[in-house]
Write a protein that holds these residues in place. Structure first.
Motif, PDB file in Angstrom:
ATOM      1  N   ASN A  26      -3.258  13.143  15.480  1.00 18.61           N
ATOM      2  CA  ASN A  26      -2.851  11.816  15.016  1.00 18.61           C
ATOM      3  C   ASN A  26      -3.138  11.694  13.511  1.00 18.61           C
ATOM      4  O   ASN A  26      -4.303  11.694  13.089  1.00 18.61           O
ATOM      5  CB  ASN A  26      -3.618  10.746  15.793  1.00 18.61           C
ATOM      6  N   PRO A  27      -2.096  11.574  12.663  1.00 21.15           N
ATOM      7  CA  PRO A  27      -2.312  11.527  11.206  1.00 21.15           C
ATOM      8  C   PRO A  27      -3.107  10.308  10.759  1.00 21.15           C
ATOM      9  O   PRO A  27      -3.863  10.379   9.783  1.00 21.15           O
ATOM     10  CB  PRO A  27      -0.893  11.519  10.634  1.00 21.15           C
ATOM     11  N   SER A  28      -2.950   9.202  11.458  1.00 23.21           N
ATOM     12  CA  SER A  28      -3.701   8.004  11.098  1.00 23.21           C
ATOM     13  C   SER A  28      -5.195   8.230  11.308  1.00 23.21           C
ATOM     14  O   SER A  28      -6.027   7.836  10.484  1.00 23.21           O
ATOM     15  CB  SER A  28      -3.234   6.810  11.925  1.00 23.21           C
ATOM     16  N   ASP A  57      -6.517  10.579   8.612  1.00 25.52           N
ATOM     17  CA  ASP A  57      -6.735   9.876   7.348  1.00 25.52           C
ATOM     18  C   ASP A  57      -8.004   9.026   7.390  1.00 25.52           C
ATOM     19  O   ASP A  57      -8.788   8.996   6.433  1.00 25.52           O
ATOM     20  CB  ASP A  57      -5.530   8.996   7.029  1.00 25.52           C
ATOM     21  N   ALA A 104      -3.351  14.794   7.203  1.00 27.50           N
ATOM     22  CA  ALA A 104      -2.499  13.626   7.435  1.00 27.50           C
ATOM     23  C   ALA A 104      -1.211  13.691   6.635  1.00 27.50           C
ATOM     24  O   ALA A 104      -0.214  13.048   6.978  1.00 27.50           O
ATOM     25  CB  ALA A 104      -3.268  12.348   7.108  1.00 27.50           C
ATOM     26  N   ASP A 143       0.757  16.041   6.555  1.00 26.66           N
ATOM     27  CA  ASP A 143       1.747  16.811   7.318  1.00 26.66           C
ATOM     28  C   ASP A 143       2.451  15.963   8.376  1.00 26.66           C
ATOM     29  O   ASP A 143       3.159  16.503   9.230  1.00 26.66           O
ATOM     30  CB  ASP A 143       1.069  18.002   8.011  1.00 26.66           C
ATOM     31  N   ASP A 144       2.276  14.651   8.311  1.00 27.68           N
ATOM     32  CA  ASP A 144       2.888  13.748   9.286  1.00 27.68           C
ATOM     33  C   ASP A 144       4.409  13.904   9.271  1.00 27.68           C
ATOM     34  O   ASP A 144       5.068  13.640   8.276  1.00 27.68           O
ATOM     35  CB  ASP A 144       2.504  12.297   8.958  1.00 27.68           C
ATOM     36  N   LYS A 145       4.966  14.321  10.412  1.00 28.92           N
ATOM     37  CA  LYS A 145       6.402  14.558  10.499  1.00 28.92           C
ATOM     38  C   LYS A 145       7.205  13.262  10.446  1.00 28.92           C
ATOM     39  O   LYS A 145       8.391  13.265  10.110  1.00 28.92           O
ATOM     40  CB  LYS A 145       6.722  15.305  11.789  1.00 28.92           C
ATOM     41  N   ASP A 146       6.580  12.161  10.820  1.00 25.61           N
ATOM     42  CA  ASP A 146       7.289  10.872  10.815  1.00 25.61           C
ATOM     43  C   ASP A 146       7.278  10.215   9.441  1.00 25.61           C
ATOM     44  O   ASP A 146       7.795   9.114   9.278  1.00 25.61           O
ATOM     45  CB  ASP A 146       6.661   9.926  11.847  1.00 25.61           C
ATOM     46  N   VAL A 177       4.814  10.321   5.592  1.00 20.00           N
ATOM     47  CA  VAL A 177       3.477   9.978   5.102  1.00 20.00           C
ATOM     48  C   VAL A 177       3.503   8.572   4.509  1.00 20.00           C
ATOM     49  O   VAL A 177       4.418   8.217   3.763  1.00 20.00           O
ATOM     50  CB  VAL A 177       3.017  10.990   4.033  1.00 20.00           C
TER      51      VAL A 177
END
Length: 578
Positions: free
Chosen positions: A495-497, A500, A522, A524-527, A529
């Motif tokens: 989970n990027p959130s 972070d 974070a 590398d978030d595909k959805d 940054v």
């Protein structure tokens, strides 16, 4: 089986007539001076009465004692043996029970009640052959009573004397004619003995005897299918169509027939005809639709058929909420959430009492982020089902998303009161309460709510993350925040959130290298940054002395927008401002 009451004993004793068997002696009507000496049993009838009275009163020991005392005095009276046998039978004293009932039968072999109880005792003790012999004797004395034949046949089946059982059923049939009950029972016996030909004969005989009864024809057709005679089965189905074209099940049977033959096109043709028949109950149609076209079976070649049948279901049963419900389920499975919601709304317009449908509508509102509709319908649901906590949760979530924080808090607080034995759900209530209090800057209540949520469910990664982040923004309890943030990212490492948040807490603790590592993950978030993550990464780089790249990431954060209130100043002054 209590066959003699205390009144019946008195009646027998006082009004016995010439020819009475057992201990009841004949009393001729003669002048008193020449009358025979009275039978002593007539003078001791009180002993039997006392025994029965004690039995009825629940004093079994006294009753047994009195019956035995009576038998000692009058050993040839069958009644006492029978009564004592029943008393002992109730106590599960098998050996003594058999002894007493055998004696009663021997003394009065023509008494049907004694014989029946003798047979019952034999069955209870597992002596089925003994019971068979008794029933054979009973039938010879009373050949017109069908109940005895049924009992005898059942006993033959228990000892696997199948041929004898069939003979008994034949005798019943000779007396009452062909019936479904007997024909089906014989068919089962023949199937058990693997005599397929005779089993078929029985069903054919039944169908011939009742040519207008299409159900018997259907049973025969199913038999043909099961014994690999598809041509005969099809002929029977066609005959049913001729006899009763409106038969509600014939098209379903033909659909099943063609499906088993691998003819999917024909199977669907008749299935659809069955659905179009208003005489076929909607429950049958729904079962077909929900099993034949299950979630796993909704392949490209069947999905459209499922939807076609569902639409037929609605057209034939437009005012039945179940037709809209099953169509809604199919739409939801196919991720057509808006259309699914429309069908479920039709369901509650026809029957608003179905709570599960209300909850499904609320879930679809949340899925489609229709928060205005969610707030409206969740409020209505709380009024209809005030004991259900979930609608309160949805109402609070909708209020929170619409920034109607007072309404959200009110819903959460009401919902908490009706949660029963569900810590997971209660944890969610406090989690959202924490978010809502934070939004209105009531930090104290926000922290309390988050802590209550974690006390109920320590593994709630969302709460761990949010609580840790909000503590870090206030530079408060950073050690606690580090523990929580690390736990959150451990529970959900991709989970990027969460990555972070953990990186930012490390940043606040001055652990810049570790912070760079986690905030970097974070990125590398595909959805996509967020500006916040880009700005955090720039701040971390600045702390590590990489000013040029820090400014670059601040600019990226600005382009992504929105960043913090200090972002513009950082870029213009080319330095970190906190």
């Amino acid at each position: 089986m209590k066959l003699f009451s205390i009144l019946s004993i008195v009646f027998l004793l006082l009004f016995s007539t010439p020819g009475t068997s057992g201990a009841w002696a004949r009393q001729d009507k003669k002048p008193k001076k020449t009358q025979d000496k009275p039978d002593p049993t007539k003078q001791n009838v009180s002993l039997l009465i006392d025994a029965k009275r004690a039995e009825i009163g629940g004093d079994k020991e006294k009753s047994e004692m009195l019956y035995r005392k009576y038998i000692e005095k009058y050993p040839d009276d069958a009644v006492a043996y029978f009564e004592l046998a029943q008393l002992l039978g109730a106590k599960k004293e098998a050996a003594e029970t058999m002894k007493m009932i055998h004696r009663a039968v021997k003394l009065d072999p023509s008494n049907i009640w004694y014989q029946l109880y003798d047979a019952e005792v034999a069955q209870i003790t597992g002596d089925y052959k003994e019971a068979i012999g008794i029933y054979e004797n009973i039938i010879s004395g009373d050949p017109q009573n069908l109940d005895y034949y049924y009992q005898l046949a059942a006993l033959y089946l228990m000892v696997e004397q199948y041929n004898d059982a069939v003979k008994v059923y034949d005798q019943i049939e000779d007396k009452i004619g062909i019936t479904e009950e007997i024909s089906i029972q014989k068919e089962k016996i023949f199937l058990q003995t693997k005599d397929i030909s005779k089993a078929q004969d029985e069903l054919e005989k039944l169908a011939i005897a009742f040519p207008e009864n299409t159900r018997y024809l259907s049973i025969l057709a199913e038999f043909y299918l099961g014994t690999n005679k598809p041509d005969k089965a099809l002929a029977i189905y066609q005959k049913i169509s001729g006899v009763d074209p409106g038969d509600p099940y014939i098209n379903m049977s033909l659909a099943d027939f063609y499906r088993k033959q691998g003819n999917k096109e024909k199977a669907f043709e008749y299935l659809k005809k069955g659905f179009e028949n208003p005489n076929l109950g909607i429950d049958t149609k729904m079962n077909v639709l929900m099993t034949f076209y299950s979630v796993n079976d909704l392949y490209k070649d069947q999905k459209e058929q499922a939807f076609d049948l569902a639409r037929v279901l609605i057209s034939v049963h437009p005012d039945d909420p179940r037709s809209h419900s099953v169509y809604g389920d199919l739409l939801s499975q196919d991720k057509q959430y808006v259309k699914a919601k429309e069908e479920f709304i039709k369901v509650i317009s026809l029957d608003s009492s179905k709570y599960v449908i209300w909850e499904e509508i609320l879930r679809l509102d949340l899925q489609t982020e229709d928060y205005t509709h969610l707030l409206d319908y969740s409020k209505r649901a709380t009024e209809l089902f005030p004991e259900q906590p979930v609608p309160f949760l949805f109402a609070g979530i909708a209020g929170f998303q619409l920034k109607k924080y007072d309404e959200a808090l009110k819903a959460f607080q009401e919902g908490v009161k009706v949660v029963v034995n569900n810590d997971d759900l209660l944890s969610q209530f406090y989690m959202y309460m924490g978010d809502t209090y934070h939004s209105i800057k009531n930090i104290e209540e926000s922290d309390k709510s988050y802590q209550k949520s974690l006390d109920l469910k320590a593994e709630n990664a969302y709460v761990l993350n949010n609580f840790a982040y909000y503590l870090s923004t206030r530079n408060k309890d950073l050690s606690k925040a580090e523990i929580m943030a690390k736990k959150a990212v451990t529970l959900d490492p991709a989970n990027p959130s969460f990555q972070d948040t953990y990186g930012w807490v490390l940043y606040k603790l001055g652990k810049y290298e570790e912070a760079k590592l986690w905030i970097g993950k974070a990125l590398d978030d595909k959805d996509g940054v967020s500006a916040e993550v880009l700005e955090h990464y720039g701040d971390t780089l600045f702390k590590l002395g990489d000013t040029a790249n820090a400014i670059d990431y601040w600019q990226k954060a600005k382009d992504k927008g929105p960043g913090s209130e200090l972002l513009e100043k950082k870029i213009s002054e080319k330095k970190l401002i906190e």
